[in-house]
Design an enzyme around this catalytic site. Structure first.
Site, PDB file in Angstrom:
ATOM      1  CB  ILE A  15      -0.961  -0.008   1.203  1.00  0.00           C
ATOM      2  CG1 ILE A  15      -1.776  -1.300   1.202  1.00  0.00           C
ATOM      3  CG2 ILE A  15      -1.894   1.198   1.167  1.00  0.00           C
ATOM      4  CD1 ILE A  15      -2.514  -1.580   2.479  1.00  0.00           C
ATOM      5  CG  ASP A  53      10.193  -0.284   3.577  1.00  0.00           C
ATOM      6  OD1 ASP A  53       9.051  -0.202   3.107  1.00  0.00           O
ATOM      7  OD2 ASP A  53      10.665  -1.348   4.062  1.00  0.00           O
ATOM      8  CE  LYS A  66      -0.004  -7.722   4.888  1.00  0.00           C
ATOM      9  NZ  LYS A  66      -0.963  -7.640   3.824  1.00  0.00           N
ATOM     10  CB  SER A  97      -7.073  -3.030   9.822  1.00  0.00           C
ATOM     11  OG  SER A  97      -7.746  -4.184   9.397  1.00  0.00           O
ATOM     12  CE1 TYR A 156      -4.294  -6.611  11.140  1.00  0.00           C
ATOM     13  CE2 TYR A 156      -2.094  -5.655  11.190  1.00  0.00           C
ATOM     14  CZ  TYR A 156      -3.389  -5.681  10.685  1.00  0.00           C
ATOM     15  OH  TYR A 156      -3.758  -4.770   9.730  1.00  0.00           O
ATOM     16  CE  LYS A 166      -2.469  -1.957  11.460  1.00  0.00           C
ATOM     17  NZ  LYS A 166      -1.479  -0.952  10.984  1.00  0.00           N
ATOM     18  CG  ASN A 191      -3.785 -11.163   2.849  1.00  0.00           C
ATOM     19  OD1 ASN A 191      -2.769 -10.494   2.930  1.00  0.00           O
ATOM     20  ND2 ASN A 191      -4.646 -11.264   3.842  1.00  0.00           N
ATOM     21  CG  LEU A 192      -9.293 -14.924  -1.767  1.00  0.00           C
ATOM     22  CD1 LEU A 192      -9.296 -16.436  -1.620  1.00  0.00           C
ATOM     23  CD2 LEU A 192     -10.714 -14.383  -1.717  1.00  0.00           C
ATOM     24  NE  ARG A 237     -12.979 -11.156   5.589  1.00  0.00           N
ATOM     25  CZ  ARG A 237     -13.755 -12.078   6.155  1.00  0.00           C
ATOM     26  NH1 ARG A 237     -15.047 -12.118   5.856  1.00  0.00           N
ATOM     27  NH2 ARG A 237     -13.243 -12.940   7.021  1.00  0.00           N
TER      28      ARG A 237
END
Ligand code: WQD
Length: 335
Positions: free
Chosen positions: A13, A32, A85, A125, A150, A154, A199-200, A231
């Site tokens: 992101i 980073d 994450k 999130s 996690y 947040k 993740n999917l 989702r």
């Protein structure tokens, strides 16, 4: 020209947001530590925009290095992505998550106080809602006890920021992301999951590419039309643009409270089977999958009520699920 620090700016992101910041005329500095990203993303960003962001390989857990950075740079705002994450990893190693997601946030906020940096955008999130009682989910939905360390980082992160805003000059916006997917149209940046994707969408694209044998659908016994979980999948470029809208709200001083929260999604829910069928159709291929047990900790359904972001940020998701899934596939084919 405003200088914006983007922590985690080489991530999925983060990198898409750096591109949109540069397109909007901001000067960008990236911090980073390459824990979950790769150095070549910097060159890809430069190829897309023609502007090479300043980059520093700093681990935000190193308080001295963070201090030295802020002592030598004039910053007008910060977009804070840098965090771990992976839900499952956080359950196995909670202290890593509290150190990497909370301690670093505190160091950044301390520097913002010292240097009177006024504008802060926080990567939050929809996980904070758990399984919301009502759908679509508004920002007034109650924050529920976190299902993972996690998710807890947040929730705690938002509280730390809100209390800092009350105690100092700070103005902040937390963006509660739904499910970010897809890749930039240039196919130069996209999601780079390290190891087996949790993740999917990356699991789907790696299955289609033959890297994974078949996709496991985690449960088809949910109380949803086709039994699979729902989702709100949002194109990462739409999500990136929401950060620019939020930053401009703070820079212009038109925020209504010193700490604000916005749900960033499309407002549309899609089930796992719907995503699979859409992916197959838009990319003209067959995807091999099997139905297995539910994944522990998964919720039945989540999709955003985006009224507030539409109205207050003047932002709305524009890209379709088809576009996002097509861009994800084009990105995978390039790997
Ligand atoms: C989506 C759906 C799975 C993989 C998590 C975090 C959230 C954010 C996004 C960081 C679910 C199903 C998945 C697979 C499957 N992360 N699935 N087979 O769990 O909604 O959100 O990632 O910010 O905070 O909680 O996303 O992509 O893991 O799962 O059937 O191999 O796909 O059960 O219904 P999720 P996801």
């Amino acid at each position: 020209m405003n200088t914006i620090l983007v922590t985690g700016g080489l991530g999925f992101i983060g990198s898409h947001t750096v591109v949109e910041l540069q397109n909007a005329g901001y000067h960008v500095i990236i911090i980073d530590n390459l824990y979950n990203s790769k150095m070549e993303v910097l060159d890809q960003i430069t190829e897309i925009t023609g502007i090479k962001p300043s980059y520093f390989n700093i681990d935000l857990r190193n308080k001295e290095e963070v201090h030295a950075f802020f002592n030598s740079h004039q910053i007008d705002g910060i977009i804070h992505f840098a965090a771990s994450k992976a839900v499952g990893e956080s359950v196995k190693n909670p202290l890593l998550y509290y150190e990497n997601n909370i301690a670093t946030l505190v160091y950044i906020l301390q520097e913002m106080k010292t240097h009177q940096i006024p504008n802060f955008i926080f990567s939050s999130s929809c996980t904070v809602y758990g399984q919301a009682d009502e759908l679509p989910i508004t920002e007034n939905a109650p924050v529920k006890p976190a299902e993972s360390p996690y998710g807890n980082t947040k929730q705690i992160g938002e509280e730390i920021i809100e209390q800092s805003c009350h105690a100092t000059h700070l103005k902040a916006i937390a963006l509660r992301y739904f499910n970010p997917i897809g890749a930039h149209e240039s196919v130069k940046i996209g999601e780079l999951p390290l190891g087996v994707p949790q993740n999917l969408i990356p699991y789907i694209t790696q299955t289609a590419a033959g890297i994974r044998k078949e996709l496991s659908v985690f449960g088809d016994d949910y109380p949803t039309p086709d039994g699979t979980a729902i989702r709100d999948y949002i194109h990462v470029v739409d999500l990136a643009k929401a950060h620019i809208a939020a930053l401009e709200r703070l820079i212009k001083g038109i925020n209504k409270k010193e700490f604000e929260v916005f749900n960033i999604g499309t407002g549309k829910g899609s089930s796992v089977l719907e995503v699979i069928k859409t992916f197959e159709k838009i990319n003209q291929l067959h995807l091999s999958y099997k139905i297995v047990e539910r994944r522990k900790g998964d919720i039945t359904a989540a999709y955003a009520d985006t009224t507030l972001a539409n109205k207050e940020l003047g932002w709305k998701a524009e890209k379709t699920l088809e576009e996002a899934l097509h861009s994800a596939w084009r990105w995978q084919q390039k790997q």
